[in-house]
Design a protein around this motif. Structure first.
Motif, PDB file in Angstrom:
ATOM      1  N   VAL A   9       1.729   3.263   9.100  1.00 26.27           N
ATOM      2  CA  VAL A   9       2.563   2.338   8.381  1.00 26.27           C
ATOM      3  C   VAL A   9       2.139   1.763   7.038  1.00 26.27           C
ATOM      4  CG1 VAL A   9       4.483   0.391   8.274  1.00 26.27           C
ATOM      5  CG2 VAL A   9       4.358   2.342   9.968  1.00 26.27           C
ATOM      6  N   PHE A  10       0.683   1.118   7.575  1.00 24.02           N
ATOM      7  CA  PHE A  10      -0.037   0.097   6.641  1.00 24.02           C
ATOM      8  C   PHE A  10      -0.463   1.166   5.474  1.00 24.02           C
ATOM      9  CE2 PHE A  10      -4.273  -0.930   5.558  1.00 24.02           C
ATOM     10  CZ  PHE A  10      -3.910  -2.137   4.691  1.00 24.02           C
ATOM     11  N   ASN A  12       0.721   4.060   4.435  1.00 25.39           N
ATOM     12  CA  ASN A  12       1.694   4.462   3.645  1.00 25.39           C
ATOM     13  C   ASN A  12       2.044   3.241   2.728  1.00 25.39           C
ATOM     14  OD1 ASN A  12       1.780   7.091   4.547  1.00 25.39           O
ATOM     15  ND2 ASN A  12       3.244   6.712   6.198  1.00 25.39           N
ATOM     16  N   ASP A  13       2.306   2.213   3.253  1.00 22.16           N
ATOM     17  CA  ASP A  13       2.653   1.159   2.405  1.00 22.16           C
ATOM     18  C   ASP A  13       1.822   0.913   1.052  1.00 22.16           C
ATOM     19  OD1 ASP A  13       4.981   0.603   3.985  1.00 22.16           O
ATOM     20  OD2 ASP A  13       4.047  -1.057   4.752  1.00 22.16           O
ATOM     21  N   THR A  16       2.774   3.571  -1.363  1.00 17.75           N
ATOM     22  CA  THR A  16       3.733   3.168  -1.984  1.00 17.75           C
ATOM     23  C   THR A  16       3.625   2.079  -3.121  1.00 17.75           C
ATOM     24  OG1 THR A  16       5.050   4.038  -0.233  1.00 17.75           O
ATOM     25  CG2 THR A  16       6.213   2.549  -1.555  1.00 17.75           C
ATOM     26  N   ALA A  17       2.802   1.033  -2.718  1.00 25.90           N
ATOM     27  CA  ALA A  17       2.942  -0.131  -3.585  1.00 25.90           C
ATOM     28  C   ALA A  17       1.895   0.148  -4.759  1.00 25.90           C
ATOM     29  CB  ALA A  17       2.482  -1.364  -2.740  1.00 25.90           C
ATOM     30  N   THR A  56      -1.692  -7.206  -4.161  1.00 26.89           N
ATOM     31  CA  THR A  56      -0.612  -6.563  -3.488  1.00 26.89           C
ATOM     32  C   THR A  56      -1.375  -5.849  -2.241  1.00 26.89           C
ATOM     33  OG1 THR A  56       0.632  -6.145  -5.167  1.00 26.89           O
ATOM     34  CG2 THR A  56       0.486  -4.347  -3.354  1.00 26.89           C
ATOM     35  N   LEU A  60      -0.456  -6.612   1.804  1.00 27.10           N
ATOM     36  CA  LEU A  60      -0.222  -5.704   2.820  1.00 27.10           C
ATOM     37  C   LEU A  60      -1.279  -5.888   3.809  1.00 27.10           C
ATOM     38  CD1 LEU A  60       0.645  -2.863   0.362  1.00 27.10           C
ATOM     39  CD2 LEU A  60       2.137  -4.057   1.824  1.00 27.10           C
TER      40      LEU A  60
END
Length: 471
Positions: A9-10, A12-13, A16-17, A56, A60
């Protein structure tokens, strides 16, 4: 503090960001350090182009509890940029934040991003007819953020001070991802705690430096360099005092070198032109920068004459051209590379009160000599008491032959430095290499305050864990 391993998840974040250009492959050079002592690891490498992208990424990581290792030029010598244990960290490289944001020549100020390479900063200042005086051998690869994070020193500290003395303001991403906009150009600002000077020298453990406001200096109208052979380190210190009597703050650098420097250069780097036919036991490199109307060569000749008369100097060379100045400096700046070719058993970046330097050099030789047969290469920035005191194997042996003696050598040298009122880290920082040394020699009250500050600013313990303080 322990951290959960980064999860899908991290990662992928992050993807994405951040824009694709900010995501880097985990190349080997991100995980290495110059001396080959450690190989690190990382779960991802991010190279932001702006402070917002850096914030950012850090936000995260903070939310996910992922450790963060800031990465500049990778030139640090104490392992501060290499995480070799614990959960794989996010490595944030400043390699794309290289802009010279502004130069104010009349104010002697420039604003640069933390990824700017030191030699590029020198060039930008030169184009504005100014000088950024911080200079180290790795100027072609070291980046401003790392230099500030370690409070780098170099050859001009005598005149201009350390990195901390050359910085007016910072832009920093804090451990929670917030941005401190502290890029002021003020010489006076007494508005509370000095966060700038706290973050400088913190080695990425309290925040990520992304830009800095730097002090410039007028370019000296005339510059000169000399090599002078001295009878001893004690004579070199007296020569330093005499040089400052002659030229005041015009003395920019005063470097002490032992014959072993020249022997190593002859052994490993024959392309470096050695200045003396007969290699002296001790000699100094003196660099001066004088105001308009003063001739450096004349000033150095006067100094040499008085030094000979005082019995401090018995030979010397004064550069007669810019090319010869470059040759003299090339000798000094090539010494670290020659050391790497030989391979040190144990290297030490120490500082002492000026009056204790000569005694330390004598006692150090006795201590090391009692342990085994070694070669000692002692050189450094005598003007500010900073010595690079490195222990090497004799010809026919390698550092691997003495692997079991490294810790004992370091302990002996550092015990002596501490007993004489010195510091076990003069300009390279603590990193991961000297965490135990800091605990052994550090003042308990200071260490308690440092831990409290770390806990307050980085409560999750994600910023460069394992560096400076144990987690």
């Amino acid at each position: 503090m322990t951290h959960d391993a980064p999860n899908t998840v991290f990662l992928n974040d992050l993807k994405t960001a951040l824009p694709p250009a900010a995501l880097r492959d985990i190349a080997p050079h991100y995980l290495e350090e110059p001396r080959g002592r450690w190989t690190g690891h990382a779960c991802a490498v991010v190279a932001p182009e702006s402070v917002e992208e850096a914030a950012t990424a850090l936000r995260l990581a903070a939310n996910a509890g992922v450790p963060v290792v800031p990465y500049g030029g990778g030139t640090g010598l104490v392992g501060g940029q290499v995480a070799d244990g614990g959960p794989a960290p996010l490595l944030i490289s400043l390699e794309r934040m290289t802009q010279i944001r502004a130069i104010y020549p009349d104010e002697n100020v420039m604003v640069v991003e933390a990824g700017a390479i030191l030699s590029d900063v020198h060039d930008a200042a030169h184009r504005a007819d100014r000088l950024f005086p911080l200079s180290i051998a790795a100027k072609g690869s070291a980046r401003i953020g790392g230099l500030l994070a370690t409070n780098a020193g170099g050859v001009n500290v005598l005149r201009y001070g350390n990195a901390r003395d050359l910085c007016l303001g910072l832009e920093v991403v804090m451990p929670d991802g917030s941005i401190w906009n502290g890029l002021k150009r003020l010489r006076k600002d007494n508005t509370g705690y000095d966060l700038r000077n706290l973050l400088i020298g913190s080695e990425g453990t309290l925040g990520l430096i992304t830009a800095a406001t730097l002090k410039l200096a007028p370019r000296p109208a005339g510059e000169g360099t000399a090599l002078m052979v001295v009878e001893s380190p004690a004579a070199a210190l007296k020569l330093l005092a005499l040089a400052r009597d002659h030229m005041g703050e015009g003395v920019s650098a005063f470097e002490l070198m032992h014959r072993q420097c020249l022997d190593f250069l002859a052994e490993t780097m024959p392309q470096v032109r050695l200045p003396f036919a007969d290699r002296p036991e001790w000699f100094v490199l003196i660099d001066v920068g004088l105001a308009r109307g003063l001739d450096p060569a004349t000033a150095l000749e006067a100094l040499f004459g008085d030094a000979v008369e005082a019995g401090l100097v018995n030979d010397g060379l004064i550069a007669q051209s810019e090319g010869q100045r470059t040759e003299f400096w090339n000798v000094r700046e090539s010494v670290p590379e020659a050391n790497r070719h030989i391979g040190a058993v144990s290297s030490h970046d120490v500082s002492l009160p000026l009056g204790a330097v000569a005694e330390f050099i004598g006692k150090g030789a006795e201590v090391i000599g009692a342990m085994d047969d070694f070669r000692i290469n002692c050189f450094g920035h005598l003007g500010d008491g900073n010595l690079h005191y490195n222990v090497f194997p004799v010809p026919g042996r390698t550092r691997s032959d003495h692997e079991d003696q490294r810790d004992a050598i370091k302990r002996a040298v550092h015990d002596l430095v501490h007993a004489m009122g010195g510091s076990i880290s003069a300009e390279h920082g603590i990193g991961r290499l000297k965490v135990g040394d800091l605990e052994r020699y550090g003042d308990p009250a200071k260490l308690a305050a440092m831990r409290a500050i770390k806990a307050a600013l980085d409560p999750k313990g994600i910023m460069n864990p394992g560096a400076v303080l144990r987690g």
